[in-house]
Write an enzyme that holds these catalytic residues in place. Sequence first.
Site, short mmCIF file in Angstrom:
data_model
loop_
_atom_site.label_atom_id
_atom_site.label_comp_id
_atom_site.label_asym_id
_atom_site.label_seq_id
_atom_site.Cartn_x
_atom_site.Cartn_y
_atom_site.Cartn_z
N GLU A 84 0.81 -1.22 0.00
CA GLU A 84 0.00 0.00 0.00
C GLU A 84 0.85 1.27 0.00
O GLU A 84 0.33 2.36 -0.25
CB GLU A 84 -0.94 0.02 1.21
CG GLU A 84 -2.05 -1.01 1.16
CD GLU A 84 -3.03 -0.78 0.03
OE1 GLU A 84 -3.12 0.36 -0.47
OE2 GLU A 84 -3.69 -1.75 -0.39
N GLU A 115 8.65 -21.92 7.90
CA GLU A 115 8.67 -21.07 9.09
C GLU A 115 9.55 -21.64 10.20
O GLU A 115 9.96 -20.92 11.10
CB GLU A 115 7.26 -20.84 9.62
CG GLU A 115 6.60 -22.02 10.28
CD GLU A 115 5.26 -21.64 10.90
OE1 GLU A 115 5.21 -21.54 12.13
OE2 GLU A 115 4.28 -21.44 10.15
#
Length: 300
Positions: A84, A115
Amino acid sequence: MKKLTKLTTETHNPKSKQLDQMSTDSILQLMNEEDLLIPKAINKVLPEIEETVEAVYHSFINEGRLFYVGAGTSGRIGLLDAVECPPTFSTLPEKVQAIIAGGMDALMVAVEGAEDDFDLGVHDLKEHGITENDVVIGIAASGRTPYVKGALSYAQKIGAKAISLSSNEGSEISEYADIAIEVITGPEILTGSTRLKAATAHKMILNMVSTASMVKYGKVYQNLMVDVNATNYKLKERCKKIVHEATNVSYEEAEEVLLKTGFKVKPAIVMILANVDYSQAKLLLEQSQGFVREAIGNSR
């Protein structure tokens, strides 16, 4: 390594013990009540968030970058904030980036074992050429993700500012951070589902970090997005509205000036309020390092 049973984010919420028997209205009421706890939790870590903003701003003015690092939901939240920034603040895509365990394939489907790989976190930061001028924010609700620990450890090793964001007190990733943000949102109504309160708190904090840093970096005039990237009709209309609100000229005049600037809002505002042409407005902005208010003041 902390056991999951000792983590606040993994404990049972007594208010939702009968979740599977509750009415839709009761479920929504409870979720709403629990979500109201998030701003209070964030309020307790405002000093650490402020430190983070100062670190990011210092990085920006020294040609540094901001990296969000996480796995699963945490990685996706980082990406959401990062993508954004270019349309909102006209930053280059490289300025704020997200690194996700398992790469972009992990956006839709979890990449097995990614992960849990400490060394992969180190590797991925190396691949992005991290320097001492950069800031790395490692995100993990549990505070124990090896991938994030690896990334933060490497950031510290090379002198980059390492910041951890978790939702458990005394998180393991905090041990690898120069600034540790531990926002304690408590047990989730769906036990262990940290995409709820914990993730919402993290999203709000990243909003605060990126927005406040961009304000300090000169991307805002008054409370207006003066560096918005007008790539479509909606954003061009927004540009007209911003120029109108900043200068009180008509929409027609705002559009006329914006056409001269290629729909760049900053020089359009300076042209109108400083009564200068486009080339002079660009020079004033260059001299003020992009700060509109200062550019207008310098013209006088």
